[in-house]
Design a protein around this motif. Structure first.
Motif, PDB file in Angstrom:
ATOM      1  N   LYS A  40     -12.303  36.610 108.758  1.00 42.60           N
ATOM      2  CA  LYS A  40     -13.131  37.804 108.825  1.00 42.60           C
ATOM      3  C   LYS A  40     -13.654  37.966 110.250  1.00 42.60           C
ATOM      4  CE  LYS A  40     -14.795  37.446 104.046  1.00 42.60           C
ATOM      5  NZ  LYS A  40     -13.565  37.629 103.459  1.00 42.60           N
ATOM      6  N   GLY A  41     -13.389  39.087 110.832  1.00 46.19           N
ATOM      7  CA  GLY A  41     -13.858  39.368 112.179  1.00 46.19           C
ATOM      8  C   GLY A  41     -13.021  38.676 113.232  1.00 46.19           C
ATOM      9  N   PRO A  42     -13.245  39.044 114.465  1.00 46.90           N
ATOM     10  CA  PRO A  42     -12.471  38.432 115.554  1.00 46.90           C
ATOM     11  C   PRO A  42     -12.885  36.977 115.766  1.00 46.90           C
ATOM     12  CG  PRO A  42     -14.116  39.938 116.426  1.00 46.90           C
ATOM     13  CD  PRO A  42     -14.175  40.054 114.932  1.00 46.90           C
ATOM     14  N   GLN A  43     -11.925  36.185 116.187  1.00 43.55           N
ATOM     15  CA  GLN A  43     -12.183  34.779 116.473  1.00 43.55           C
ATOM     16  C   GLN A  43     -12.035  34.530 117.969  1.00 43.55           C
ATOM     17  OE1 GLN A  43      -9.354  32.645 113.959  1.00 43.55           O
ATOM     18  NE2 GLN A  43     -11.105  31.858 112.829  1.00 43.55           N
ATOM     19  N   THR A  44     -12.797  33.573 118.419  1.00 44.52           N
ATOM     20  CA  THR A  44     -12.644  33.162 119.807  1.00 44.52           C
ATOM     21  C   THR A  44     -11.446  32.224 119.896  1.00 44.52           C
ATOM     22  OG1 THR A  44     -14.037  31.215 119.564  1.00 44.52           O
ATOM     23  CG2 THR A  44     -15.148  33.294 120.147  1.00 44.52           C
ATOM     24  N   THR A  45     -10.977  31.981 121.072  1.00 45.47           N
ATOM     25  CA  THR A  45      -9.853  31.062 121.254  1.00 45.47           C
ATOM     26  C   THR A  45     -10.186  29.671 120.732  1.00 45.47           C
ATOM     27  OG1 THR A  45      -8.989  32.341 123.090  1.00 45.47           O
ATOM     28  CG2 THR A  45      -8.315  30.021 122.971  1.00 45.47           C
ATOM     29  N   PRO A  46     -11.359  29.113 121.029  1.00 42.93           N
ATOM     30  CA  PRO A  46     -11.666  27.794 120.450  1.00 42.93           C
ATOM     31  C   PRO A  46     -11.686  27.800 118.911  1.00 42.93           C
ATOM     32  CG  PRO A  46     -13.126  28.233 122.279  1.00 42.93           C
ATOM     33  CD  PRO A  46     -12.371  29.505 122.018  1.00 42.93           C
TER      34      PRO A  46
END
Length: 167
Positions: A98-104
């Protein structure tokens, strides 16, 4: 008169054409989701589960016949079969986060998935080694031949990297 009959016939065919082109409804007896699955070209999940259980039972009988398993090997066989069971494997498609994720966050998710795959691999490897050790020399030769005939993916069944013994 013939002209009006021909016009009427053409009109009936024009009206009946779209109705005849409609796809048939779901088969009788399908549950509420069964119709939805059929619309998307998928089988009813209950029917799929029943078919899979029947298929697994037949493979179980076949492996007993092919390897000529003895009663004292049954425990090792069951552990091997259960470790290979496709129902224990995760679905091939995981839900999108759900929603954008960061690279980490994405890297953490990939590491979790890799660790889960490694744990499943360790479980199947241990069960395979234990089962193989319980086989006689002749049975090991047959088991090895089955593997050679079907390649390294012999024990996989389905798209999730899971599988049952697939002779």
């Amino acid at each position: 008169m013939i002209k009006s009959a021909a016009v009427a016939a053409i009109g009936l065919f024009a009206l009946a054409g779209p109705a005849a082109a409609q796809p048939p409804g779901p088969p009788a007896g399908m549950g509420p989701m069964g119709g939805m699955h059929a619309m998307h070209g998928m089988a009813d999940p209950a029917a799929m589960k029943a078919n899979m259980a029947e298929h697994m039972a037949q493979m179980d009988r076949d492996m007993h016949t092919i390897l000529r398993l003895r009663p004292e090997q049954e425990t090792a066989w069951r552990a091997f079969r259960d470790a290979m069971h496709p129902m224990d494997m995760p679905a091939t498609m995981t839900p999108a986060p759900k929603g954008p994720q960061t690279t980490p966050q994405r890297l953490d998710a990939m590491n979790r998935m890799a660790a889960e795959r490694q744990a499943r691999h360790a479980k199947t490897e241990a069960a395979t080694r234990a089962f193989y050790a319980a086989l006689s020399t002749e049975q090991q030769a047959v088991f090895d031949a089955l593997h050679r005939m079907h390649g390294p993916g012999m024990m996989k069944h389905g798209g999730a990297g899971g599988g049952g013994p697939h002779p």
